[in-house]
Design an enzyme around this catalytic site. Structure first.
Site, short mmCIF file in Angstrom:
data_model
loop_
_atom_site.label_atom_id
_atom_site.label_comp_id
_atom_site.label_asym_id
_atom_site.label_seq_id
_atom_site.Cartn_x
_atom_site.Cartn_y
_atom_site.Cartn_z
N PHE A 27 0.84 -1.18 0.06
CA PHE A 27 -0.10 0.18 -0.02
C PHE A 27 0.88 1.27 0.01
O PHE A 27 0.55 2.30 -0.40
CB PHE A 27 -0.93 -0.04 1.10
CG PHE A 27 -0.39 0.55 2.49
CD1 PHE A 27 -0.76 1.96 2.71
CD2 PHE A 27 0.15 -0.01 3.29
CE1 PHE A 27 -0.10 2.66 3.58
CE2 PHE A 27 0.88 0.42 4.37
CZ PHE A 27 0.65 2.09 4.57
N LYS A 28 2.13 1.20 0.49
CA LYS A 28 3.20 2.25 0.37
C LYS A 28 3.16 2.99 -1.05
O LYS A 28 3.71 4.07 -1.05
CB LYS A 28 4.44 2.17 1.25
CG LYS A 28 4.32 1.12 2.28
CD LYS A 28 3.98 2.15 3.60
CE LYS A 28 3.65 1.17 4.68
NZ LYS A 28 4.95 1.00 5.49
N ASP A 29 2.95 2.00 -1.94
CA ASP A 29 3.18 2.39 -3.35
C ASP A 29 2.15 3.73 -3.74
O ASP A 29 2.53 4.57 -4.45
CB ASP A 29 2.88 1.35 -4.34
CG ASP A 29 4.17 0.60 -4.40
OD1 ASP A 29 5.20 0.61 -4.02
OD2 ASP A 29 3.59 -0.63 -4.71
#
Length: 307
Positions: free
Chosen positions: A108-110
């Protein structure tokens, strides 16, 4: 829109300066001086994720031009994601889940770390900064790989990732150590994630070391959730999730929802809180913590025990 340090409200800077610096000179975090209000949800319902991202980012980063915001959003979410829509909403077992794993590293950091390089590069060019920026990042796994990939070969930027040697999975370690790019540096250290994070913050706070770096042509910044350029893009998917439920007639306009987020440093749930403060109808924010429960314990007992 100005951003002030959580340790000194008189220390105010533009969003470009906040994104470049990552953390305030006094060690505080940059936060917006005010929370903008969302337009009427009926006016947002027809927007796809790309258009919604442009709308929300422009509210917070108003020193960027419309074209600069558009280039950042399209460069991040169209070119680097393996799905026509960066985010999908799925129903499983009576709950709705946001799929945030369609980016280049499947984390999800993307969602934030693909757009932060565009925002930072634009700010560096607009400010005429000649020094190279060194991104210091502590990771427990996901952030490291996403930061290395997001900033891969971005001109004028180097990335240094610190991770606890025995505190990430073997897959995550391999992802980081095998990352391509001439500007990437990965450092394993003894201790846990909190030790890594503490070390990064101490480097930021070391004035003599920062002066030495600047004389040699380097500036420090961060890609952790302490950087407002990473926090604000995370607001978008909470708003998008609500609008999707609205468009699919799963809820009525104004109906409140609960949002559940597994959390470590509370950066992701903070973005949901910002969405709520902007007027998104949210009833309760629910944090699910693991054994790294320093903040959970603090909220329950009022005692902050860094050990």
């Amino acid at each position: 829109m100005k951003y002030y340090s959580t340790r000194n409200k008189a220390n105010r800077v533009s969003s470009m300066d906040a994104i470049i610096k990552g953390i305030a000179d006094d060690g505080g975090l940059f936060v917006p001086e005010s929370i903008p209000t969302l337009p009427d949800l009926d006016d947002l319902k027809s927007l796809d994720y790309i258009a919604l991202a442009k709308e929300i980012l422009a509210m917070y980063f108003d020193d960027y031009s419309d074209d600069e915001i558009s280039n950042a959003v399209e460069g991040a979410y169209i070119e680097k994601f393996n799905h026509n829509n960066p985010v999908k909403l799925q129903k499983k077992g009576g709950a709705y889940f946001l799929e945030l794993f369609h980016g280049p590293t499947l984390a999800f950091k993307d969602m934030a770390l693909t757009i932060l390089p565009y925002l930072m590069r634009t700010a560096l060019l607009r400010k005429g900064i000649k020094e190279e920026v060194v991104i210091l990042t502590a990771t427990s796994g996901d952030t490291g790989k996403a930061a290395l990939e997001g900033f891969r070969d971005v001109p004028g930027v180097n990335v240094v990732v610190f991770y606890p040697k025995d505190g990430v999975s073997s897959m995550q370690e391999l992802q980081m150590k095998s990352q391509q790019g001439k500007n990437n540096h990965v450092v394993a250290m003894e201790g846990n994630f909190d030790d890594a994070q503490k070390g990064v913050k101490e480097i930021f706070a070391d004035e003599k070391f920062n002066e030495l770096l600047q004389k040699r042509g380097y500036l420090l910044s961060s890609a952790n959730s302490i950087n407002i350029g990473r926090l604000v893009p995370q607001i978008i998917y909470y708003v998008y999730g609500y609008l999707t439920l609205l468009n699919e007639n799963k809820i009525e306009k104004g109906e409140k929802i609960n949002i559940v987020v597994p959390t470590g440093n509370f950066g992701n749930i903070l973005a949901a809180f910002y969405a709520k403060e902007m007027g998104l109808p949210i009833e309760t924010l629910i944090c699910a913590s693991n054994d790294n429960d320093v903040l959970t314990t603090f909220l329950e007992t009022g005692v902050y025990d860094k050990k």
